[in-house]
Design a protein around this motif. Structure first.
Motif, PDB file in Angstrom:
ATOM      1  N   THR A  31       0.797  -1.229   0.000  1.00  0.00           N
ATOM      2  CA  THR A  31       0.000   0.000   0.000  1.00  0.00           C
ATOM      3  C   THR A  31       0.828   1.277   0.000  1.00  0.00           C
ATOM      4  O   THR A  31       0.354   2.328  -0.436  1.00  0.00           O
ATOM      5  CB  THR A  31      -0.938   0.025   1.231  1.00  0.00           C
ATOM      6  N   GLU A  32       2.082   1.205   0.480  1.00  0.00           N
ATOM      7  CA  GLU A  32       2.860   2.429   0.657  1.00  0.00           C
ATOM      8  C   GLU A  32       4.092   2.521  -0.237  1.00  0.00           C
ATOM      9  O   GLU A  32       4.578   3.630  -0.495  1.00  0.00           O
ATOM     10  CB  GLU A  32       3.317   2.560   2.120  1.00  0.00           C
ATOM     11  N   ALA A  33       4.613   1.386  -0.679  1.00  0.00           N
ATOM     12  CA  ALA A  33       5.884   1.408  -1.419  1.00  0.00           C
ATOM     13  C   ALA A  33       5.646   1.357  -2.926  1.00  0.00           C
ATOM     14  O   ALA A  33       4.672   0.765  -3.395  1.00  0.00           O
ATOM     15  CB  ALA A  33       6.760   0.231  -0.989  1.00  0.00           C
ATOM     16  N   ASN A  34       6.558   1.981  -3.655  1.00  0.00           N
ATOM     17  CA  ASN A  34       6.524   1.924  -5.119  1.00  0.00           C
ATOM     18  C   ASN A  34       7.501   0.839  -5.565  1.00  0.00           C
ATOM     19  O   ASN A  34       8.669   1.110  -5.854  1.00  0.00           O
ATOM     20  CB  ASN A  34       6.903   3.285  -5.703  1.00  0.00           C
ATOM     21  N   LEU A  35       7.019  -0.396  -5.615  1.00  0.00           N
ATOM     22  CA  LEU A  35       7.876  -1.546  -5.861  1.00  0.00           C
ATOM     23  C   LEU A  35       7.870  -1.955  -7.324  1.00  0.00           C
ATOM     24  O   LEU A  35       6.884  -1.754  -8.043  1.00  0.00           O
ATOM     25  CB  LEU A  35       7.417  -2.742  -5.014  1.00  0.00           C
ATOM     26  N   GLY A  36       8.964  -2.564  -7.760  1.00  0.00           N
ATOM     27  CA  GLY A  36       9.023  -3.162  -9.082  1.00  0.00           C
ATOM     28  C   GLY A  36       8.274  -4.487  -9.099  1.00  0.00           C
ATOM     29  O   GLY A  36       7.893  -5.024  -8.051  1.00  0.00           O
ATOM     30  N   ALA A  37       8.088  -5.030 -10.292  1.00  0.00           N
ATOM     31  CA  ALA A  37       7.312  -6.270 -10.434  1.00  0.00           C
ATOM     32  C   ALA A  37       7.918  -7.422  -9.642  1.00  0.00           C
ATOM     33  O   ALA A  37       7.195  -8.180  -8.979  1.00  0.00           O
ATOM     34  CB  ALA A  37       7.210  -6.642 -11.914  1.00  0.00           C
ATOM     35  N   ALA A  38       9.242  -7.564  -9.680  1.00  0.00           N
ATOM     36  CA  ALA A  38       9.886  -8.685  -8.978  1.00  0.00           C
ATOM     37  C   ALA A  38       9.652  -8.601  -7.475  1.00  0.00           C
ATOM     38  O   ALA A  38       9.418  -9.620  -6.810  1.00  0.00           O
ATOM     39  CB  ALA A  38      11.382  -8.702  -9.285  1.00  0.00           C
ATOM     40  N   ALA A  39       9.714  -7.395  -6.928  1.00  0.00           N
ATOM     41  CA  ALA A  39       9.499  -7.224  -5.489  1.00  0.00           C
ATOM     42  C   ALA A  39       8.039  -7.497  -5.122  1.00  0.00           C
ATOM     43  O   ALA A  39       7.756  -8.142  -4.098  1.00  0.00           O
ATOM     44  CB  ALA A  39       9.898  -5.817  -5.057  1.00  0.00           C
ATOM     45  N   VAL A  40       7.098  -7.031  -5.950  1.00  0.00           N
ATOM     46  CA  VAL A  40       5.674  -7.280  -5.683  1.00  0.00           C
ATOM     47  C   VAL A  40       5.387  -8.780  -5.686  1.00  0.00           C
ATOM     48  O   VAL A  40       4.631  -9.292  -4.849  1.00  0.00           O
ATOM     49  CB  VAL A  40       4.783  -6.561  -6.714  1.00  0.00           C
ATOM     50  N   GLU A  41       5.984  -9.497  -6.626  1.00  0.00           N
ATOM     51  CA  GLU A  41       5.801 -10.952  -6.677  1.00  0.00           C
ATOM     52  C   GLU A  41       6.244 -11.602  -5.368  1.00  0.00           C
ATOM     53  O   GLU A  41       5.566 -12.500  -4.848  1.00  0.00           O
ATOM     54  CB  GLU A  41       6.601 -11.540  -7.842  1.00  0.00           C
ATOM     55  N   LYS A  42       7.360 -11.146  -4.823  1.00  0.00           N
ATOM     56  CA  LYS A  42       7.872 -11.720  -3.572  1.00  0.00           C
ATOM     57  C   LYS A  42       6.963 -11.375  -2.400  1.00  0.00           C
ATOM     58  O   LYS A  42       6.715 -12.212  -1.526  1.00  0.00           O
ATOM     59  CB  LYS A  42       9.296 -11.232  -3.320  1.00  0.00           C
ATOM     60  N   VAL A  43       6.466 -10.146  -2.370  1.00  0.00           N
ATOM     61  CA  VAL A  43       5.539  -9.748  -1.299  1.00  0.00           C
ATOM     62  C   VAL A  43       4.296 -10.628  -1.331  1.00  0.00           C
ATOM     63  O   VAL A  43       3.851 -11.160  -0.297  1.00  0.00           O
ATOM     64  CB  VAL A  43       5.140  -8.260  -1.455  1.00  0.00           C
ATOM     65  N   LEU A  44       3.715 -10.801  -2.512  1.00  0.00           N
ATOM     66  CA  LEU A  44       2.500 -11.607  -2.639  1.00  0.00           C
ATOM     67  C   LEU A  44       2.776 -13.077  -2.329  1.00  0.00           C
ATOM     68  O   LEU A  44       1.905 -13.787  -1.811  1.00  0.00           O
ATOM     69  CB  LEU A  44       1.920 -11.460  -4.044  1.00  0.00           C
ATOM     70  N   LYS A  45       3.968 -13.560  -2.629  1.00  0.00           N
ATOM     71  CA  LYS A  45       4.337 -14.927  -2.282  1.00  0.00           C
ATOM     72  C   LYS A  45       4.354 -15.110  -0.772  1.00  0.00           C
ATOM     73  O   LYS A  45       3.897 -16.140  -0.242  1.00  0.00           O
ATOM     74  CB  LYS A  45       5.704 -15.266  -2.881  1.00  0.00           C
ATOM     75  N   ILE A  46       4.864 -14.114  -0.048  1.00  0.00           N
ATOM     76  CA  ILE A  46       4.900 -14.201   1.418  1.00  0.00           C
ATOM     77  C   ILE A  46       3.488 -14.155   1.987  1.00  0.00           C
ATOM     78  O   ILE A  46       3.158 -14.895   2.922  1.00  0.00           O
ATOM     79  CB  ILE A  46       5.771 -13.059   1.992  1.00  0.00           C
ATOM     80  N   VAL A  47       2.620 -13.313   1.424  1.00  0.00           N
ATOM     81  CA  VAL A  47       1.226 -13.264   1.871  1.00  0.00           C
ATOM     82  C   VAL A  47       0.538 -14.599   1.586  1.00  0.00           C
ATOM     83  O   VAL A  47      -0.221 -15.123   2.417  1.00  0.00           O
ATOM     84  CB  VAL A  47       0.460 -12.111   1.189  1.00  0.00           C
ATOM     85  N   GLU A  48       0.801 -15.153   0.410  1.00  0.00           N
ATOM     86  CA  GLU A  48       0.239 -16.479   0.074  1.00  0.00           C
ATOM     87  C   GLU A  48       0.696 -17.529   1.078  1.00  0.00           C
ATOM     88  O   GLU A  48      -0.097 -18.375   1.528  1.00  0.00           O
ATOM     89  CB  GLU A  48       0.682 -16.868  -1.335  1.00  0.00           C
ATOM     90  N   THR A  49       1.969 -17.495   1.434  1.00  0.00           N
ATOM     91  CA  THR A  49       2.506 -18.428   2.418  1.00  0.00           C
ATOM     92  C   THR A  49       1.801 -18.264   3.757  1.00  0.00           C
ATOM     93  O   THR A  49       1.436 -19.249   4.411  1.00  0.00           O
ATOM     94  CB  THR A  49       4.023 -18.196   2.589  1.00  0.00           C
ATOM     95  N   ALA A  50       1.592 -17.019   4.170  1.00  0.00           N
ATOM     96  CA  ALA A  50       0.902 -16.765   5.448  1.00  0.00           C
ATOM     97  C   ALA A  50      -0.526 -17.273   5.414  1.00  0.00           C
ATOM     98  O   ALA A  50      -1.040 -17.787   6.421  1.00  0.00           O
ATOM     99  CB  ALA A  50       0.930 -15.269   5.753  1.00  0.00           C
ATOM    100  N   SER A  51      -1.184 -17.186   4.257  1.00  0.00           N
ATOM    101  CA  SER A  51      -2.585 -17.606   4.149  1.00  0.00           C
ATOM    102  C   SER A  51      -2.762 -19.117   4.275  1.00  0.00           C
ATOM    103  O   SER A  51      -3.881 -19.594   4.433  1.00  0.00           O
ATOM    104  CB  SER A  51      -3.179 -17.129   2.821  1.00  0.00           C
ATOM    105  N   SER A  52      -1.666 -19.858   4.212  1.00  0.00           N
ATOM    106  CA  SER A  52      -1.765 -21.313   4.353  1.00  0.00           C
ATOM    107  C   SER A  52      -1.762 -21.750   5.825  1.00  0.00           C
ATOM    108  O   SER A  52      -1.844 -22.939   6.116  1.00  0.00           O
ATOM    109  CB  SER A  52      -0.607 -21.990   3.608  1.00  0.00           C
ATOM    110  N   THR A  53      -1.695 -20.793   6.753  1.00  0.00           N
ATOM    111  CA  THR A  53      -1.755 -21.108   8.189  1.00  0.00           C
ATOM    112  C   THR A  53      -2.972 -20.430   8.804  1.00  0.00           C
ATOM    113  O   THR A  53      -3.422 -19.371   8.339  1.00  0.00           O
ATOM    114  CB  THR A  53      -0.497 -20.612   8.924  1.00  0.00           C
TER     115      THR A  53
END
Length: 417
Positions: free
Chosen positions: A288-310
């Motif tokens: 919501t606050e950072a201006n990230l590149g595509a590669a960084a956004v992919e990693k952020v969403l991967k971590i959120v996906e990982t968290a959603s599995s618990t």
């Protein structure tokens, strides 16, 4: 050596020099023997009636040569760097000098060791060939690890931290040239894992360059489940990586920290640790606050996906305090990359379909998520992503007959006819 401004001389990497003229090659070409020469020099050699390779004296079965575009690009990059930095503070050490410098590691003098590392850092930054030379130098990587093991992590003197920074930066530079990744992992994580204490100290007090290198080293040694668990057992390391991934940090540091977090997040106990240390809130801030590149956004969403599995992660994602997380995830669907879209949809599918979380379903509805799901289904997405979208659509249809009321049926650009 080539002469720069005034009386300054600059070391030339040996493989940039023509074996015949010993000058920097302007147009490197390779013979059938694999040896590269400057075009004008080898042409003169062949025009003189010679039918051998000057360097190896092998007979040439053909006198044709092939332009070495890769080497020419490297020479061009090197030449451009001289224009940007025409007066280096110290000359580049030769391989022989590097060997003598490594021998100085055996000295008990901290100042001598620090000076040696400074020279090796200059050498490693010069070229890929130099990085490979250091990585293959017998005992060199192990010596760097010993430095990480033996440093007093309770020190407050700046010089001690600076020495550690040099060690970590040099190690970070040669990571991609290290073939025995398993061996490095074992040597770093054995015993009391003092190397993790050293990497933590660099993450906490180091320069930007050394912090990035520290994160890269952690990612590199997280080669298997055992290593991932060993790293996450040091909670301070994980917490510091999350701090390094804050929106106000440098973009390169954020991406390096995210890559490290993704690398260690697979084991279930590590997922829980990430959630407990505030990973969901940290990732929501980034989205919501950072201006990230595509590669960084992919990693952020991967971590959120990982968290959603618990269970704990789903609770954090759907809490009122972090309600923005679902909206932030939805905002990246179809806007970043196919990988980002897949991570986002998998998170929504996990929350809304697999575990039927009512708060998540409400958040998706409130943020016009159904429209995005319908748009995605008609895009050229992967079959398994389309199937998850279909599952999500069924859930919303089952929950309410009017679930589509929020969707503007006059929007014709998504209709199949």
């Amino acid at each position: 050596m080539v002469r720069a401004r005034d009386d300054l001389c600059i070391s030339v990497p040996s493989f940039f020099k023509c074996p015949i003229s010993l000058d920097v090659m302007k147009s490197p070409v390779s013979l059938c023997t694999g040896v590269t020469y400057d075009r004008s020099s080898i042409q003169r050699w062949l025009d003189a009636g010679n039918n051998t390779c000057p360097a190896t004296m092998q007979l040439l079965h053909t006198k044709d040569f092939i332009p070495n575009r890769t080497l020419q690009s490297l020479i061009q990059i090197w030449s451009d760097s001289l224009l940007r930095h025409p007066t280096p503070s110290e000359p580049l050490p030769s391989p022989d000098q590097v060997l003598r410098t490594v021998f100085d590691f055996k000295s008990d003098s901290d100042s001598l060791r620090f000076g040696s590392l400074s020279k090796l850092l200059l050498f490693a930054k010069d070229s890929l060939q130099n990085k490979l030379f250091l990585a293959k130098l017998e005992g060199f990587v192990n010596q760097l690890v010993r430095f990480l093991h033996n440093v007093d992590v309770g020190v407050t003197a700046g010089t001690s931290v600076e020495f550690l920074e040099q060690v970590v930066i040099v190690l970070g530079l040669i990571l991609d040239s290290i073939e025995d990744r398993e061996g490095l992992k074992n040597s770093m994580l054995k015993g009391k894992k003092q190397s993790l204490d050293s990497l933590l100290l660099v993450l906490q007090r180091g320069s930007l360059e050394s912090k990035i290198a520290s994160a890269r080293v952690l990612q590199f040694v997280a080669v298997d489940a055992e290593a991932k668990i060993s790293i996450a057992e040091k909670e301070s390391v994980v917490a510091e990586l999350l701090k390094s991934a804050a929106p106000e940090k440098d973009a390169a540091l954020i991406e390096a920290a995210l890559a490290s977090l993704v690398a260690i997040s697979a084991p279930k106990r590590n997922k829980l640790k990430l959630v407990n240390l505030g990973a969901v809130k940290a990732m929501t801030r980034l989205l919501t606050e950072a201006n990230l590149g595509a590669a960084a956004v992919e990693k952020v969403l991967k971590i959120v996906e990982t968290a959603s599995s618990t269970r704990e992660g789903r609770s954090e994602i759907c809490e009122e305090a972090t309600a923005a997380c679902v909206a932030a995830v939805l905002s990246k669907v179809l806007k970043v990359s196919s990988a980002a879209t897949e991570h986002a949809v998998t998170t929504l599918w996990s929350l809304c379909y697999l575990f039927r979380d009512r708060k998540a379903q409400e958040a998706v509805t409130q943020n016009n998520g159904l429209t995005k799901i319908l748009l995605l289904m008609q895009s050229n997405c992967a079959p398994h992503v389309r199937q998850m979208c279909t599952d999500l659509l069924k859930i919303f249809l089952a929950n309410s007959k009017s679930c589509l009321s929020c969707y503007d049926t006059k929007t014709t650009h998504i209709m199949p006819f």
